[in-house]
Enzyme design. Structure first.
Site, PDB file in Angstrom:
ATOM      1  N   HIS A 150       1.834   0.335 -13.175  1.00  0.00           N
ATOM      2  CA  HIS A 150       2.768  -0.766 -13.455  1.00  0.00           C
ATOM      3  C   HIS A 150       3.909  -1.043 -12.845  1.00  0.00           C
ATOM      4  CE1 HIS A 150       3.583  -5.642 -15.105  1.00  0.00           C
ATOM      5  NE2 HIS A 150       4.500  -4.649 -15.427  1.00  0.00           N
TER       6      HIS A 150
ATOM      7  N   ASN B  68      -3.867   2.122 -13.946  1.00  0.00           N
ATOM      8  CA  ASN B  68      -3.164   1.179 -12.754  1.00  0.00           C
ATOM      9  C   ASN B  68      -1.312   1.587 -13.149  1.00  0.00           C
ATOM     10  OD1 ASN B  68      -2.517  -1.625 -12.349  1.00  0.00           O
ATOM     11  ND2 ASN B  68      -1.075  -1.957 -14.138  1.00  0.00           N
TER      12      ASN B  68
ATOM     13  N   MET C  97      -2.786  -7.381  -7.556  1.00  0.00           N
ATOM     14  CA  MET C  97      -2.314  -8.514  -8.865  1.00  0.00           C
ATOM     15  C   MET C  97      -3.483  -9.545  -8.409  1.00  0.00           C
ATOM     16  SD  MET C  97       0.210  -6.791  -8.273  1.00  0.00           S
ATOM     17  CE  MET C  97       2.344  -6.775  -7.759  1.00  0.00           C
ATOM     18  N   ARG C  98      -4.599  -8.985  -9.180  1.00  0.00           N
ATOM     19  CA  ARG C  98      -5.336 -10.045  -9.886  1.00  0.00           C
ATOM     20  C   ARG C  98      -6.079  -8.894 -11.097  1.00  0.00           C
ATOM     21  NH1 ARG C  98      -6.095 -14.428  -7.816  1.00  0.00           N
ATOM     22  NH2 ARG C  98      -8.133 -14.111  -8.450  1.00  0.00           N
TER      23      ARG C  98
ATOM     24  N   GLY D 218       0.894  -1.259  -0.047  1.00  0.00           N
ATOM     25  CA  GLY D 218       0.261   0.289  -0.277  1.00  0.00           C
ATOM     26  C   GLY D 218       0.720   1.861  -0.005  1.00  0.00           C
ATOM     27  N   SER D 219       1.988   1.412  -0.398  1.00  0.00           N
ATOM     28  CA  SER D 219       2.820   2.394  -0.855  1.00  0.00           C
ATOM     29  C   SER D 219       2.220   3.386  -1.244  1.00  0.00           C
ATOM     30  CB  SER D 219       4.270   2.387  -0.945  1.00  0.00           C
ATOM     31  OG  SER D 219       4.261   1.704  -2.460  1.00  0.00           O
ATOM     32  N   ASN D 220       1.787   3.026  -2.332  1.00  0.00           N
ATOM     33  CA  ASN D 220       1.210   3.752  -3.254  1.00  0.00           C
ATOM     34  C   ASN D 220      -0.460   4.030  -3.137  1.00  0.00           C
ATOM     35  OD1 ASN D 220       2.590   4.365  -6.280  1.00  0.00           O
ATOM     36  ND2 ASN D 220       3.169   1.583  -5.988  1.00  0.00           N
TER      37      ASN D 220
ATOM     38  N   ASP E  75      -3.075  -5.312 -18.194  1.00  0.00           N
ATOM     39  CA  ASP E  75      -1.493  -3.954 -18.057  1.00  0.00           C
ATOM     40  C   ASP E  75      -1.154  -3.744 -19.935  1.00  0.00           C
ATOM     41  OD1 ASP E  75      -0.520  -4.367 -15.715  1.00  0.00           O
ATOM     42  OD2 ASP E  75       0.576  -6.574 -16.331  1.00  0.00           O
TER      43      ASP E  75
HETATM   44  C1  GAR Z   1       3.582  -1.988  -6.508  1.00  0.00           C
HETATM   45  O1  GAR Z   1       5.431  -0.857  -7.258  1.00  0.00           O
HETATM   46  C2  GAR Z   1       3.017  -1.541  -8.801  1.00  0.00           C
HETATM   47  O2  GAR Z   1       3.469  -1.145  -9.742  1.00  0.00           O
HETATM   48  C3  GAR Z   1       3.196  -3.087  -8.987  1.00  0.00           C
HETATM   49  O3  GAR Z   1       2.681  -3.342  -7.382  1.00  0.00           O
HETATM   50  C4  GAR Z   1       3.524  -2.807  -6.215  1.00  0.00           C
HETATM   51  C5  GAR Z   1       2.734  -2.620  -5.185  1.00  0.00           C
HETATM   52  O4  GAR Z   1       3.117  -1.615  -4.671  1.00  0.00           O
HETATM   53  N1  GAR Z   1       2.219  -3.496  -9.379  1.00  0.00           N
HETATM   54  C6  GAR Z   1       1.920  -4.586 -10.216  1.00  0.00           C
HETATM   55  O5  GAR Z   1       2.937  -5.034 -10.586  1.00  0.00           O
HETATM   56  C7  GAR Z   1       0.611  -4.581 -11.060  1.00  0.00           C
HETATM   57  N2  GAR Z   1       1.034  -5.584 -12.133  1.00  0.00           N
HETATM   58  P1  GAR Z   1       2.295  -1.009  -2.841  1.00  0.00           P
HETATM   59  O6  GAR Z   1       1.945  -2.142  -2.303  1.00  0.00           O
HETATM   60  O7  GAR Z   1       3.602  -0.716  -2.308  1.00  0.00           O
HETATM   61  O8  GAR Z   1       1.706   0.460  -3.619  1.00  0.00           O
END
Ligand code: GAR
Length: 214
Positions: free
Chosen positions: A132, A130, A113-114, A35-37, A168
């Site tokens: 990525h 999204n 991630m689904r 959940g950093s994003n 993606d």
């Molecule tokens: C992020 O790096 C995002 O780009 C990736 O999951 C990570 C989640 O980080 N997403 C994918 O790979 C989707 N195909 P977070 O939970 O710290 O935000």
């Protein structure tokens, strides 16, 4: 609209006087992991850089740290565990129902991630963003960082894009590049990419809203 060449978010944000008249974007964030994003979007809102509010966090993994981050920020979170649904479509129907219940108008997949189906994509046309960890169209899927390392590329990065049915894929909003260093592991490279994700995701939300809604 204010165009401000030496800024980042204000480049696409309404001016202060415009902002008083523009309702905040109503975001629904979907996350599976740390959940950093999620957190940087919440911080950009708190700092007044992004005119939005987070209506709900949906998470599918009971141990997702994103849920803790939401609780720390007073954001409502809903666990929808994909294992409890018979098909991807049925799972997405529940997601759509939840997003509607919370009156969401923009959906942010922030580490979701689904695979998603047409049930979700059609319910929120051109309003799902999204993030990525690669320079799309290279390295799609859940092992993008490992794929980049294995391929030997010297530059990789991250992409914020409008989500389409194909995984993606979809119109690119913003990308940022990072170097791949000789001694990188997947962890060190991902950490470098995430610094850039955290810059571009709030900006991409503002950009998308300007492009499609204002
Ligand atoms: C992020 O790096 C995002 O780009 C990736 O999951 C990570 C989640 O980080 N997403 C994918 O790979 C989707 N195909 P977070 O939970 O710290 O935000």
């Amino acid at each position: 609209m204010t165009l401000c060449p030496d800024s980042t978010l204000s480049l696409v944000s309404p001016s202060i006087s415009d902002r008083q008249q523009v309702a905040p974007l109503k975001l629904g964030i979907m996350a599976s992991g740390n959940g950093s994003n999620f957190d940087v979007v919440a911080q950009a809102i708190q700092d007044g850089q992004l005119n939005a509010q987070i209506q709900v966090l949906i998470y599918n993994n009971p141990s997702a740290k994103a849920a803790v981050k939401a609780a720390n920020r007073g954001v409502k979170s809903v666990l929808l565990n994909h294992r409890n649904y018979k098909s991807r479509e049925e799972f997405d129907e529940k997601i759509v129902q939840t997003l509607r219940q919370y009156d969401v108008d923009w959906v942010i997949m922030a580490g979701w991630m689904r695979l998603v189906t047409s049930v979700l994509i059609d319910a929120f046309p051109e309003t799902i963003i999204n993030i990525h960890p690669s320079l799309l169209p290279s390295f799609k899927g859940i092992h993008a960082v490992e794929q980049a390392l294995a391929s030997g590329v010297k530059i990789t990065g991250c992409t914020a894009h409008i989500a389409c049915l194909e995984m993606d894929s979809g119109p690119i909003l913003i990308q940022a590049a990072v170097p791949v260093l000789p001694d990188d592991t997947a962890e060190t490279l991902h950490a470098r990419i995430q610094i850039q994700e955290h810059r571009i995701l709030p900006l991409a939300i503002a950009l998308a809203a300007c492009r499609f809604k204002i």
